[in-house]
Design an enzyme around this catalytic site. Sequence first.
Site, PDB file in Angstrom:
ATOM      1  N   HIS A 162      16.272 -21.526  -8.487  1.00 42.61           N
ATOM      2  CA  HIS A 162      17.232 -22.632  -8.625  1.00 42.61           C
ATOM      3  C   HIS A 162      16.474 -23.952  -8.616  1.00 42.61           C
ATOM      4  CE1 HIS A 162      21.468 -24.157  -8.191  1.00 42.61           C
ATOM      5  NE2 HIS A 162      20.761 -25.267  -7.935  1.00 42.61           N
ATOM      6  N   HIS A 201      23.274 -21.954  -2.606  1.00 45.99           N
ATOM      7  CA  HIS A 201      22.961 -22.694  -1.371  1.00 45.99           C
ATOM      8  C   HIS A 201      23.687 -22.159  -0.127  1.00 45.99           C
ATOM      9  CE1 HIS A 201      21.148 -25.131  -4.345  1.00 45.99           C
ATOM     10  NE2 HIS A 201      22.148 -25.946  -4.588  1.00 45.99           N
ATOM     11  N   ASP A 219      15.603 -25.955  -5.349  1.00 46.47           N
ATOM     12  CA  ASP A 219      16.565 -27.014  -5.663  1.00 46.47           C
ATOM     13  C   ASP A 219      15.862 -28.318  -6.043  1.00 46.47           C
ATOM     14  OD1 ASP A 219      19.162 -27.855  -6.154  1.00 46.47           O
ATOM     15  OD2 ASP A 219      19.463 -28.626  -4.137  1.00 46.47           O
ATOM     16  N   ASN A 232      20.791 -36.148  -5.221  1.00 42.16           N
ATOM     17  CA  ASN A 232      21.936 -36.421  -4.332  1.00 42.16           C
ATOM     18  C   ASN A 232      21.601 -36.228  -2.857  1.00 42.16           C
ATOM     19  OD1 ASN A 232      23.832 -37.122  -6.405  1.00 42.16           O
ATOM     20  ND2 ASN A 232      23.991 -34.942  -6.900  1.00 42.16           N
TER      21      ASN A 232
END
Length: 301
Positions: free
Chosen positions: A35, A185, A252, A257
Amino acid sequence: MTKVDSIPPTPDGPPPVTHPRKPARRPPSGACDSHCHIYGPFSRFPLPDNRSFTPNEAPEIALRRLHDHLGFDRAVIVHSQGYGLDHRPLLDALATGRGRYRGVALLRPETSAEDIRRYDAAGVCGVRFSFMAHLGGKPDLDKVRGIIGRVEPLGWHVAIHVAGEGLVEMRDFIRSIRAPVVIDHMARPDISEGPDGPVMTTLRTLLDKGDIWVKLSGAERLSKGAAPFSDVAPIATRLLNHAPERVLWGSDWPHVNLHGPMPDDGDLVDFISGLGTREQLRRLFVDNPAEFFRFGALVPA
């Protein structure tokens, strides 16, 4: 045509750590970062003005350097809402990677059958739906079902991005999906609830269905502190032990963010590597992603 910015926009948050340290325990050969995202280069792929957030530039070449440094041979690049429906950066990365990457797309009901076939031929193997307020909130489930029905014959998986109690609310819908499903997640629980809270209990029940998987990613988002993210370990370890054959891990990167200090990606690899046995880590990093994302033989760079 979607309008794009003529000058580089101001990012919403800080950039990723430029020089992360090497993990203390190198991942096994064939390891996959399941990811991650890319943004740019903005000179070739400008951001659309209708994006949901503004990332820092983080192109494929920077992702490749990161993976070479950390010890990852493969990756799954998840298309980001920062680019809306413009999948050109993802498609370019898939072509550049020559089998090193697989992709996950964002689709809308208006996405053409021709585009879906093109994505599939390029190496896209999944579609992602976000149920996060800051990324647009809960989509129309009838439209989601329609999109899933279009990609299911291709063997694509469905990635669900949901947080906390949202997983409990979405449980029946997720169970109804006939395609393979992965929960991103760890479902972003409030870790103060512990591994036996309602969210984690629901997640383990979903894993027991047999065709639902989970990414043990996002420790930096779940932790109430910083590295080594020990407060997240009980939840991640419980999931790893509960369904070792259906867990995946992703960095990630580049951690969009996040508005606090950026995590060191070496710390994130060490966090997950410290939770399992050698056999569990081989499944997590190598065998499980090879199966789930349908990787072929690794082509040398």
